[in-house]
Design a protein around this motif. Structure first.
Motif, PDB file in Angstrom:
ATOM      1  N   ALA A  34      46.795  50.978  15.405  1.00 35.31           N
ATOM      2  CA  ALA A  34      46.440  51.783  14.233  1.00 35.31           C
ATOM      3  C   ALA A  34      46.192  50.892  13.019  1.00 35.31           C
ATOM      4  O   ALA A  34      45.229  51.102  12.265  1.00 35.31           O
ATOM      5  CB  ALA A  34      47.543  52.795  13.935  1.00 35.31           C
ATOM      6  N   ARG A  35      47.033  49.855  12.834  1.00 38.39           N
ATOM      7  CA  ARG A  35      46.833  48.938  11.701  1.00 38.39           C
ATOM      8  C   ARG A  35      45.543  48.138  11.880  1.00 38.39           C
ATOM      9  O   ARG A  35      44.793  47.936  10.924  1.00 38.39           O
ATOM     10  CB  ARG A  35      48.026  47.982  11.580  1.00 38.39           C
ATOM     11  N   ALA A  36      45.290  47.680  13.099  1.00 40.99           N
ATOM     12  CA  ALA A  36      44.094  46.867  13.352  1.00 40.99           C
ATOM     13  C   ALA A  36      42.810  47.636  13.055  1.00 40.99           C
ATOM     14  O   ALA A  36      41.823  47.059  12.601  1.00 40.99           O
ATOM     15  CB  ALA A  36      44.095  46.379  14.806  1.00 40.99           C
ATOM     16  N   PHE A  37      42.838  48.943  13.311  1.00 38.65           N
ATOM     17  CA  PHE A  37      41.650  49.770  13.073  1.00 38.65           C
ATOM     18  C   PHE A  37      41.732  50.556  11.771  1.00 38.65           C
ATOM     19  O   PHE A  37      40.850  51.357  11.483  1.00 38.65           O
ATOM     20  CB  PHE A  37      41.435  50.729  14.255  1.00 38.65           C
ATOM     21  N   ASP A  38      42.813  50.307  11.016  1.00 33.86           N
ATOM     22  CA  ASP A  38      43.014  50.974   9.724  1.00 33.86           C
ATOM     23  C   ASP A  38      42.867  52.490   9.865  1.00 33.86           C
ATOM     24  O   ASP A  38      42.074  53.131   9.172  1.00 33.86           O
ATOM     25  CB  ASP A  38      42.016  50.438   8.690  1.00 33.86           C
ATOM     26  N   THR A  39      43.651  53.043  10.765  1.00 37.30           N
ATOM     27  CA  THR A  39      43.566  54.479  11.030  1.00 37.30           C
ATOM     28  C   THR A  39      44.953  55.037  11.331  1.00 37.30           C
ATOM     29  O   THR A  39      45.946  54.301  11.392  1.00 37.30           O
ATOM     30  CB  THR A  39      42.604  54.746  12.209  1.00 37.30           C
ATOM     31  N   SER A  40      45.019  56.344  11.548  1.00 31.89           N
ATOM     32  CA  SER A  40      46.289  56.994  11.885  1.00 31.89           C
ATOM     33  C   SER A  40      46.556  56.861  13.387  1.00 31.89           C
ATOM     34  O   SER A  40      45.727  56.342  14.135  1.00 31.89           O
ATOM     35  CB  SER A  40      46.232  58.474  11.502  1.00 31.89           C
TER      36      SER A  40
END
Length: 199
Positions: A34-40
């Motif tokens: 989720a952090r790597a793709f900047d998403t939930s």
């Protein structure tokens, strides 16, 4: 159809698993992804469930999702299924061929031959098989074959990565020529030999 965040996550993770960048047993951590793709976590969970459905990941109780191991017995099963289903699809495809279909198949064949590295070749090889089979106009059959190609791709990378060399694929060329002649028996026979050779 517009690609979603889950599609992007699935595409990236599946490619990393197929190429061996994410090895068997590697934990797929939702929070890290989720952090790597900047998403939930929602699209991450959706992508992980798709990886599981395609046999690229499995869930372990209280341990989360991990990359599945390559199983030689599964590889043999995948090859046999590809032989049966791709032969069926090709037979129907040849019955429905248009000049545009033949042009698309030839274009995909040339692109595959021009690949400079194995990841590019593998993607274009899948595209070639999809191009020759798409005219069968059987979406469920094609979807199943797409899943089998994902499983085959992991095997190819595991066993051929260090032996791959650029070459013209004479089987691909012969299949297209047989399709142009509407020679279903020859095209199917070459395809079967081609799939078995990959094993």
């Amino acid at each position: 159809m517009t690609a979603t965040i889950a599609d992007s996550i699935y595409d990236r993770l599946s490619q990393r698993i197929i190429t061996g960048e994410l090895p068997a047993g590697e934990k797929l951590r939702q929070d890290h992804i989720a952090r790597a793709f900047d998403t939930s976590h929602v699209p991450v969970r959706e992508a992980l469930l798709r990886l599981q459905a395609h046999g690229l990941a499995h869930s372990e109780p209280r341990r989360g999702m991990r990359v599945t191991a390559l199983d030689p017995a599964e590889v043999r099963e995948v090859i046999e299924m590809r032989v049966a289903l791709e032969s069926l699809a090709l037979q129907h495809a040849i019955q429905n061929l248009t000049p545009a279909d033949l042009k698309a198949a030839d274009k995909a064949r040339i692109a595959c031959d021009e690949a400079q590295d194995m990841p590019t070749w593998e993607t274009r090889n899948r595209a070639f098989h999809r191009a020759i089979l798409t005219p069968c106009a059987r979406p469920r059959l094609l979807h199943t074959i797409d899943d089998l190609h994902i499983a085959s791709a992991r095997h190819l990378f595991a066993h051929w990565r260090h032996r791959w060399v650029q070459r013209k694929d004479t089987d691909h060329a012969a299949i297209v020529q047989a399709m142009k002649r509407r020679d279903t028996a020859t095209a199917t026979a070459i395809l079967v030999r081609h799939i078995r050779r990959a094993s």
